[in-house]
Design a protein around this motif. Structure first.
Motif, PDB file in Angstrom:
ATOM      1  N   GLN A   1       0.816  -1.637   0.215  1.00  0.00           N
ATOM      2  CA  GLN A   1       0.160   0.252  -0.660  1.00  0.00           C
ATOM      3  C   GLN A   1       1.137   1.421  -0.143  1.00  0.00           C
ATOM      4  O   GLN A   1       0.086   2.663  -1.213  1.00  0.00           O
ATOM      5  CB  GLN A   1      -1.098   0.464   1.306  1.00  0.00           C
ATOM      6  CG  GLN A   1      -2.390  -1.407   0.708  1.00  0.00           C
ATOM      7  CD  GLN A   1      -2.847  -1.731   2.513  1.00  0.00           C
ATOM      8  OE1 GLN A   1      -2.894  -0.249   3.298  1.00  0.00           O
ATOM      9  NE2 GLN A   1      -3.345  -2.146   2.679  1.00  0.00           N
ATOM     10  N   ARG A   2       1.586   1.197   0.307  1.00  0.00           N
ATOM     11  CA  ARG A   2       2.386   2.867   1.196  1.00  0.00           C
ATOM     12  C   ARG A   2       3.750   2.687  -0.797  1.00  0.00           C
ATOM     13  O   ARG A   2       3.356   4.294  -1.066  1.00  0.00           O
ATOM     14  CB  ARG A   2       3.577   2.269   1.915  1.00  0.00           C
ATOM     15  CG  ARG A   2       3.471   2.388   3.715  1.00  0.00           C
ATOM     16  CD  ARG A   2       4.902   1.770   4.409  1.00  0.00           C
ATOM     17  NE  ARG A   2       5.807   2.899   4.530  1.00  0.00           N
ATOM     18  CZ  ARG A   2       7.013   2.211   4.833  1.00  0.00           C
ATOM     19  NH1 ARG A   2       7.407   1.396   4.855  1.00  0.00           N
ATOM     20  NH2 ARG A   2       7.973   2.949   4.268  1.00  0.00           N
ATOM     21  N   LYS A   3       4.146   1.595  -1.178  1.00  0.00           N
ATOM     22  CA  LYS A   3       4.685   1.668  -2.100  1.00  0.00           C
ATOM     23  C   LYS A   3       3.635   2.283  -3.798  1.00  0.00           C
ATOM     24  O   LYS A   3       3.932   3.369  -4.519  1.00  0.00           O
ATOM     25  CB  LYS A   3       5.349   0.227  -3.094  1.00  0.00           C
ATOM     26  CG  LYS A   3       6.034   0.082  -3.789  1.00  0.00           C
ATOM     27  CD  LYS A   3       6.141  -0.478  -4.108  1.00  0.00           C
ATOM     28  CE  LYS A   3       8.155  -0.731  -5.262  1.00  0.00           C
ATOM     29  NZ  LYS A   3       8.023  -1.881  -5.810  1.00  0.00           N
ATOM     30  N   ALA A   4       2.223   1.806  -3.206  1.00  0.00           N
ATOM     31  CA  ALA A   4       1.243   1.943  -4.724  1.00  0.00           C
ATOM     32  C   ALA A   4       1.237   3.550  -4.661  1.00  0.00           C
ATOM     33  O   ALA A   4       1.091   3.776  -5.158  1.00  0.00           O
ATOM     34  CB  ALA A   4       0.221   1.946  -3.805  1.00  0.00           C
TER      35      ALA A   4
ATOM     36  N   LEU B   1       6.902   8.436 -11.723  1.00  0.00           N
ATOM     37  CA  LEU B   1       6.588   6.529 -11.531  1.00  0.00           C
ATOM     38  C   LEU B   1       4.962   6.463 -12.424  1.00  0.00           C
ATOM     39  O   LEU B   1       5.109   5.661 -12.704  1.00  0.00           O
ATOM     40  CB  LEU B   1       6.948   6.722 -10.328  1.00  0.00           C
ATOM     41  CG  LEU B   1       8.045   6.330  -9.523  1.00  0.00           C
ATOM     42  CD1 LEU B   1       7.734   6.390  -8.115  1.00  0.00           C
ATOM     43  CD2 LEU B   1       8.893   5.596 -10.158  1.00  0.00           C
ATOM     44  N   ALA B   2       4.305   7.401 -11.713  1.00  0.00           N
ATOM     45  CA  ALA B   2       3.228   7.051 -12.227  1.00  0.00           C
ATOM     46  C   ALA B   2       3.178   7.454 -13.934  1.00  0.00           C
ATOM     47  O   ALA B   2       2.202   6.345 -14.808  1.00  0.00           O
ATOM     48  CB  ALA B   2       1.976   7.885 -11.961  1.00  0.00           C
ATOM     49  N   GLY B   3       3.529   8.077 -14.424  1.00  0.00           N
ATOM     50  CA  GLY B   3       3.969   8.379 -15.657  1.00  0.00           C
ATOM     51  C   GLY B   3       4.537   7.170 -16.546  1.00  0.00           C
ATOM     52  O   GLY B   3       3.730   6.753 -17.321  1.00  0.00           O
TER      53      GLY B   3
ATOM     54  N   SER C   1      -5.444   2.232  -6.891  1.00  0.00           N
ATOM     55  CA  SER C   1      -6.227   0.927  -6.763  1.00  0.00           C
ATOM     56  C   SER C   1      -6.339   0.666  -8.354  1.00  0.00           C
ATOM     57  O   SER C   1      -5.705  -0.595  -8.324  1.00  0.00           O
ATOM     58  CB  SER C   1      -7.462   1.480  -6.873  1.00  0.00           C
ATOM     59  OG  SER C   1      -8.438   2.427  -7.532  1.00  0.00           O
ATOM     60  N   ALA C   2      -5.597   1.025  -9.054  1.00  0.00           N
ATOM     61  CA  ALA C   2      -4.876   0.484 -10.533  1.00  0.00           C
ATOM     62  C   ALA C   2      -3.974   0.520 -10.442  1.00  0.00           C
ATOM     63  O   ALA C   2      -3.043  -0.363 -11.327  1.00  0.00           O
ATOM     64  CB  ALA C   2      -5.146   2.105 -11.893  1.00  0.00           C
ATOM     65  N   ILE C   3      -2.620   0.748  -9.726  1.00  0.00           N
ATOM     66  CA  ILE C   3      -1.343   0.572  -9.811  1.00  0.00           C
ATOM     67  C   ILE C   3      -1.703  -0.883  -9.392  1.00  0.00           C
ATOM     68  O   ILE C   3      -2.155  -1.359  -8.258  1.00  0.00           O
ATOM     69  CB  ILE C   3      -0.318   1.823  -9.084  1.00  0.00           C
ATOM     70  CG1 ILE C   3      -0.457   2.581 -10.002  1.00  0.00           C
ATOM     71  CG2 ILE C   3       0.690   0.636  -8.519  1.00  0.00           C
ATOM     72  CD1 ILE C   3       0.297   4.331  -8.830  1.00  0.00           C
ATOM     73  N   GLY C   4      -0.453  -1.628  -9.920  1.00  0.00           N
ATOM     74  CA  GLY C   4      -0.459  -2.894  -9.470  1.00  0.00           C
ATOM     75  C   GLY C   4      -1.796  -3.802 -10.453  1.00  0.00           C
ATOM     76  O   GLY C   4      -1.692  -5.262  -9.913  1.00  0.00           O
ATOM     77  N   GLN C   5      -2.221  -3.348 -11.208  1.00  0.00           N
ATOM     78  CA  GLN C   5      -2.837  -4.700 -12.104  1.00  0.00           C
ATOM     79  C   GLN C   5      -3.206  -3.763 -13.392  1.00  0.00           C
ATOM     80  O   GLN C   5      -3.790  -3.743 -14.292  1.00  0.00           O
ATOM     81  CB  GLN C   5      -4.755  -4.256 -11.598  1.00  0.00           C
ATOM     82  CG  GLN C   5      -4.962  -4.315  -9.910  1.00  0.00           C
ATOM     83  CD  GLN C   5      -4.460  -6.455  -9.545  1.00  0.00           C
ATOM     84  OE1 GLN C   5      -5.153  -6.766 -10.907  1.00  0.00           O
ATOM     85  NE2 GLN C   5      -4.024  -6.411  -8.687  1.00  0.00           N
ATOM     86  N   LEU C   6      -1.947  -3.628 -13.765  1.00  0.00           N
ATOM     87  CA  LEU C   6      -1.800  -3.014 -15.618  1.00  0.00           C
ATOM     88  C   LEU C   6      -0.910  -4.076 -16.155  1.00  0.00           C
ATOM     89  O   LEU C   6      -0.862  -4.990 -15.570  1.00  0.00           O
ATOM     90  CB  LEU C   6      -1.057  -1.457 -14.972  1.00  0.00           C
ATOM     91  CG  LEU C   6      -1.011  -0.627 -14.223  1.00  0.00           C
ATOM     92  CD1 LEU C   6       0.109   0.886 -14.140  1.00  0.00           C
ATOM     93  CD2 LEU C   6      -2.682   0.296 -15.267  1.00  0.00           C
TER      94      LEU C   6
ATOM     95  N   ARG D   1       2.071  -5.677 -11.991  1.00  0.00           N
ATOM     96  CA  ARG D   1       1.314  -6.418 -10.794  1.00  0.00           C
ATOM     97  C   ARG D   1       2.200  -6.584  -9.333  1.00  0.00           C
ATOM     98  O   ARG D   1       2.687  -6.742  -8.930  1.00  0.00           O
ATOM     99  CB  ARG D   1       0.769  -7.798 -10.681  1.00  0.00           C
ATOM    100  CG  ARG D   1      -0.010  -7.932 -12.718  1.00  0.00           C
ATOM    101  CD  ARG D   1      -0.726  -7.126 -12.885  1.00  0.00           C
ATOM    102  NE  ARG D   1      -1.152  -7.402 -14.327  1.00  0.00           N
ATOM    103  CZ  ARG D   1      -1.641  -8.685 -14.451  1.00  0.00           C
ATOM    104  NH1 ARG D   1      -1.735  -9.471 -14.501  1.00  0.00           N
ATOM    105  NH2 ARG D   1      -1.675  -7.913 -16.162  1.00  0.00           N
ATOM    106  N   LEU D   2       0.971  -5.508  -8.427  1.00  0.00           N
ATOM    107  CA  LEU D   2       1.656  -5.283  -6.645  1.00  0.00           C
ATOM    108  C   LEU D   2       0.857  -5.076  -6.329  1.00  0.00           C
ATOM    109  O   LEU D   2      -0.152  -5.286  -6.187  1.00  0.00           O
ATOM    110  CB  LEU D   2       2.155  -3.810  -7.260  1.00  0.00           C
ATOM    111  CG  LEU D   2       2.768  -3.290  -5.611  1.00  0.00           C
ATOM    112  CD1 LEU D   2       3.997  -3.740  -4.973  1.00  0.00           C
ATOM    113  CD2 LEU D   2       1.981  -1.866  -5.075  1.00  0.00           C
ATOM    114  N   LEU D   3       1.077  -6.304  -5.205  1.00  0.00           N
ATOM    115  CA  LEU D   3       0.041  -7.212  -4.303  1.00  0.00           C
ATOM    116  C   LEU D   3       0.700  -7.521  -2.670  1.00  0.00           C
ATOM    117  O   LEU D   3       1.208  -7.763  -2.730  1.00  0.00           O
ATOM    118  CB  LEU D   3       0.134  -8.759  -4.886  1.00  0.00           C
ATOM    119  CG  LEU D   3      -0.091  -9.121  -6.707  1.00  0.00           C
ATOM    120  CD1 LEU D   3      -0.435 -10.600  -7.014  1.00  0.00           C
ATOM    121  CD2 LEU D   3      -1.762  -9.103  -6.639  1.00  0.00           C
TER     122      LEU D   3
END
Length: 672
Positions: A122-125, A134-136, A144-149, A153-155
């Protein structure tokens, strides 16, 4: 209540382990900022930059380099596969995905999965979504979308919970049959061993085409390993795997026993000296002033990089085995007895490294230079042996000695001593000589004060280049005494030149020296022997310890170098001390690359070339005894014991350890 306490303790340990991620990423940022490796993204995972010491920067470089080597080998071996995956276990704030994406290394359908504690994920997201850079790269600023691209994938899952991990990975689209790299950088060792063994076996069972890459600690039982273990215990982050899998052989067998088909495990000395090209090593070693060679090799000997494979495809990505062992230990001759080490009686307390010592007679040892805790310069002092043991006496000098460490203090044939070389910092080598004389009637035993006269020597001739970590030994030619200086280093090079100072004329002069000169080196030793000297060991220009014995013998016209063939060959080492007793060269301590222990005492017969290694029994010493950057003086009568003073150093990021008190080693078995 007991169950609640157990849960609280587990949560506290998990929180402490998560804290190691924060410390690690700060160190990676420091190394990247100094140019050790290229990573434009890691800085975005810290609040502010913090410059680490050069030793820590180098340590994180070799870690980064090893992991990068393994990841690139996997990507190369699977480049033609339509689909491949990287699964990072306990990823923390690693920037691997962003770096590989920037390099264009994630061609085709390559997905990076990261698994870590929910809080860490969560902290990383949040960090990623709040950072434009990074988001770019992900094309989304939604947490919520980060980790599901598509490729990232951040779990947030506890790696120990296999069912939850499987469910999360399946839900994120992981293909169990696709070639997969599993990465664990100092993660599994924080788990109790049955958990980490389970993870390794689980991975072998679930990924038929896979490569497991692991970077962790080993060798917990030697002095450096004890300091390392204590550090993590204080952080409430016990290194559990060390107890059961304490060396590379045990780690390799561990993976084979858990279902992996092939496994190669190298300590970081093997990786650095065998798999990092020489020009790259030279680049890295030129980035910052550096003079912690003993600590650097010890750090590398206590970490490993491992690759284990399943399936024919990923076997190609295994680490190569070094073509030649760095250490010729096959013929090692080990003595059947260990030499006893005892703490000295009395109140003497000397904590320092890089000092020089000289005996002033029975029960007197003068110590000069060096650095104590916090790298503070040390004032000269005298160790005095009285009826109740050793104590420290003050030294009153006629002038300031200046700041020196890794200098030489050599007995002058007319009495007193000569100080030569040393450094105040790795950028400031010293070339001056000091003449030190003492009052033979000084009653230091009663007054607790030694008075010395210190004068700078005004020498003529062509002086050597300023240096430290050299040798300076008195040799004789045509009835004259010369101070012979050989090797050492300056701020940019390892030196291999020799120079003669005529002591009565205080003139640097040329003396004929025949034979093949020893290769350039530093941190070696040389002892007077039959008018010449006996030289042993050191660290060469290539960064590999040396184990040769060279004799400088007087001839009618000057001197001649003669290499003494040792049988069986001794393990190469540096940072040691040495003494000649009769026709035997006694080598004490030092640092080597052999994983079977730490150097004790080696004995070389200077007439026959035979050798014998003795282990040290340190069970009566109540602290980890580190025998590098220390001083050594023979005790009377006839050198039946040796006094070891100071020593130790910076143990990577685990803190500084200095031996607090002198110890003695009984040499009866050596002399017998």
């Amino acid at each position: 209540m007991p169950a609640a306490n157990t849960t609280k303790r587990k949560q506290a340990r998990d929180t402490a382990v998560q804290g190691t991620n924060d410390s690690s990423v700060v160190s990676k940022v420091s190394a990247a900022a100094r140019g050790y490796f290229q990573d434009a993204f890691i800085q975005h995972f810290v609040c502010k930059l913090c410059r680490r010491a050069p030793l820590i920067n180098r340590g994180y470089y070799v870690r980064w380099r090893a992991v990068d080597y393994c990841v690139k080998s996997f990507l190369q071996a699977t480049v033609k596969c339509p689909k491949r995956q990287i699964l990072s276990l306990g990823a923390g704030f690693d920037s691997l995905f962003f770096r590989l994406h920037e390099e264009g290394a994630l061609v085709g359908h390559t997905v990076v999965y990261e698994v870590d504690f929910p809080d860490v994920a969560q902290r990383k997201a949040a960090l990623i979504s709040d950072n434009l850079t990074l988001a770019g790269k992900l094309g989304s600023r939604s947490t919520s979308a980060i980790g599901q691209l598509a490729q990232y994938r951040l779990l947030g899952v506890d790696v120990r919970e296999e069912a939850q991990v499987e469910e999360a990975l399946a839900g994120a689209g992981l293909d169990w049959a696709a070639p997969t790299l599993l990465l664990s950088e100092v993660v599994l060792t924080y788990m109790e061993t049955h958990w980490s063994d389970s993870v390794i076996g689980w991975a072998a069972n679930h990924f038929p085409q896979s490569l497991f890459v692991m970077y962790e600690q080993i060798r917990p039982w030697d002095p450096f390993g004890q300091v390392m273990q204590d550090h993590f215990l204080k952080l409430n982050s016990t290194l559990h795997a060390l107890q059961k899998y304490s060396d590379v052989a045990a780690q390799r067998q561990r993976f084979l026993n858990k279902g992996w088909e092939h496994c190669v495990c190298l300590d970081m000395n093997e990786f650095y000296l065998s798999l990092v090209p020489e020009d790259e090593r030279h680049r890295v070693e030129s980035l910052e002033p550096f003079d912690e060679y003993e600590e650097w090799y010890q750090k590398c000997s206590h970490y490993f990089i491992l690759t284990a494979s399943r399936g024919h495809l990923t076997r190609q990505a295994l680490l190569p085995t070094p073509p030649v062992s760095l250490v010729p230990w096959a013929g090692l001759s080990q003595a059947p007895v260990a030499l006893s080490v005892r703490t000295t009686p009395g109140e003497a307390c000397v904590e320092g490294l890089g000092m020089a010592a000289i005996s002033l007679g029975p029960g007197r040892v003068l110590l000069t230079g060096g650095a104590g805790k916090g790298s503070r310069a040390m004032a000269p002092k005298c160790l005095v042996r009285g009826q109740t043991g050793w104590r420290t006496a003050c030294v009153l000098s006629s002038t300031d000695w200046g700041i020196r460490r890794y200098h030489t203090l050599t007995a002058h044939p007319l009495g007193g001593a000569v100080v030569y070389g040393g450094r105040s910092s790795p950028l400031n080598p010293i070339g001056s000589l000091l003449r030190v004389t003492f009052d033979p009637c000084d009653r230091v035993e009663e007054e607790d004060t030694l008075k010395v006269c210190v004068k700078e020597m005004a020498c003529t001739g062509d002086p050597p280049e300023p240096r430290w970590r050299h040798i300076a030994t008195v040799v004789s030619h045509k009835g004259k005494d010369f101070l012979f200086v050989f090797g050492g280093k300056n701020h940019s090079a390892v030196l291999g030149d020799g120079h003669f100072l005529c002591l009565d004329q205080q003139h640097w002069t040329e003396v004929l020296v025949e034979g093949t000169a020893p290769e350039a080196r530093h941190s070696h030793t040389a002892c007077p022997y039959q008018g010449g000297l006996a030289l042993f060991g050191g660290l060469g220009r290539g960064g590999v310890p040396l184990g040769d014995t060279q004799l400088l013998k007087p001839t009618a016209g000057g001197f001649c170098w003669d290499r003494l063939e040792i049988h069986p060959p001794l393990i190469p080492r540096y940072g040691h001390a040495a003494h000649v007793i009769g026709d035997r060269l006694v080598v004490v301590g030092g640092v080597w690359l052999y994983s079977g222990g730490v150097p004790g005492i080696a004995v070389i017969d200077l007439t026959s070339g035979s050798s014998l290694e003795f282990c040290l029994d340190t069970t009566s010493v109540p602290w980890p005894l580190m025998l590098h950057s220390f001083c050594s003086e023979l005790l009377e009568p006839e050198g039946t014991a040796v006094l070891l003073i100071g020593g130790g150093g910076n143990c990577f990021s685990f803190g500084t350890h200095l031996n607090p008190r002198p110890v003695t080693v009984d040499l009866s078995a050596v002399l017998g």
